[in-house]
Design an enzyme around this catalytic site. Sequence first.
Site, PDB file in Angstrom:
ATOM      1  N   GLU A 219      37.827  32.748  37.041  1.00 20.54           N
ATOM      2  CA  GLU A 219      37.171  34.129  37.075  1.00 20.54           C
ATOM      3  C   GLU A 219      38.281  35.076  36.617  1.00 20.54           C
ATOM      4  O   GLU A 219      39.097  35.426  37.229  1.00 20.54           O
ATOM      5  CB  GLU A 219      36.801  34.592  38.771  1.00 20.54           C
ATOM      6  N   CYS A 253      37.648  43.541  38.584  1.00 19.26           N
ATOM      7  CA  CYS A 253      37.346  42.781  37.454  1.00 19.26           C
ATOM      8  C   CYS A 253      35.908  42.997  36.737  1.00 19.26           C
ATOM      9  O   CYS A 253      35.827  43.111  35.419  1.00 19.26           O
ATOM     10  CB  CYS A 253      37.643  41.185  37.430  1.00 19.26           C
TER      11      CYS A 253
END
Length: 465
Positions: A219, A253
């Site tokens: 991720e 993110c």
Amino acid sequence: MDGFGDVTITAQLAETMARLRATFKSGKTRSLDWRREQLLALKAGVAAHEADIVEALRKDLGKPKMEATMAEVDYLTKEAGMAVKHLHKWVKPKRVGSPLTTLPASSRIQPEPLGVTLIIGAWNYPIQEVFGPLIGAIAAGNCAVLKPSEGAPNASEVLRQIVEEFLDPDAFATVLGAVEETTALLEQRFDKIFFTGGSAIGRIVMTAAAKHLTPVTLELGGKSPSIVAADADLEVTARRIVWAAFLNSGQLCVRPDYCLVEESVYEKFLGLLKSTAEAFYGEDMKASPDYARIVHERHFDRLAKKLEGGNVVVGGETDRENLYIAPTILRDVTPDSPSMQEEIFGPILPVIKVANMDEAIAFINERDKPLAVYAFTGSNATGERFVNETSSGTIMVNDAVLFQLNHNLPFGGVGESGTGSFHGKHMFDTFSHMKAVMKRGFFADAPLRYPPYTEKALEMTRKFS
């Protein structure tokens, strides 16, 4: 677990791995009752330590209580609750058809746990990004070693306490530390690695995993664009982008990393972004209780350099001693500006003018595939263009970030923004092996399959296969 020198760390890890492997081999973690007990225990642990989590995140990141509670505590308790509720369906084998040449036969796909897994978290959401994957690992029946980020030491300590107080010590372990400890961990043989962080470290993780052919989920991140068409509701769009861009001081993110705005509304939208930021955080933004801080000096210094190469619309102030960078919006930014060279991961929002949506799509497609794309438009057709003509881990039309609240959707990147997906059932799948199973009886044993082969046998086999 804390080590003092390579020998000590390696010895401790060897002992930990032996304990967890013995637990997995015993079959203990395959029990659905055990999985439910551990999921409920994790949920209870997070709830019991809510105040500690909120305080730790305040110390580590200056995170407001609202953001800490919703993104860490509530997110995890709901994710764990969903796993408990649906676990019986997730583990159920799926029956599939069998070709004529194998009949009579039954075929199914049966999820099975992978074994001992490693979960490496990041500092921006230090509890969520370890316990979130852990929920999937538990639901799938695995053991796990947890490595929270050294960048959020207070949150890491609370995480360790929760694991030790609430979870099975024979199945789970926490390793605290920094590069030395992480390096030693990556030398071990795991059955799955789940990593959250930047692409540079992601490459190191993949390289280490390759030694043991360990499957990896990454991720990562990337420059997620937000696109504003002239027909969008500009006031609502400004609120949603400003909130998402400066959440956790931009250390997220999936934040909108830059804006592409249609030129006919460029000036008006810049004005709305400015007024919205001031409405959210006040004239003295530094005094706002709803605005977080930068995690440490090294990240602060990196971000300060990205303030160059554009004109400030709002913000721009910095205070290194207090790790404060104001919510900053930059105009007149070019693709060569410092803020456009890599993911910002901070409270700076470059705003770029584009002639039309064709130019916006081309701009996105000329770059690495982002973790998310946010398209704001009043036209369903324009929204679908971005869905179909750009590639990203996720796309959201007319909002940003909130897709993460839908645990039915997979979340993950593509290309430079990551590999694999998680959330809900998708997290269970990430930590499972989907084993193919076929069963046949001893009757109806067709002689066509056995030598000596004949043309007729070949003809019949091809016809029914």
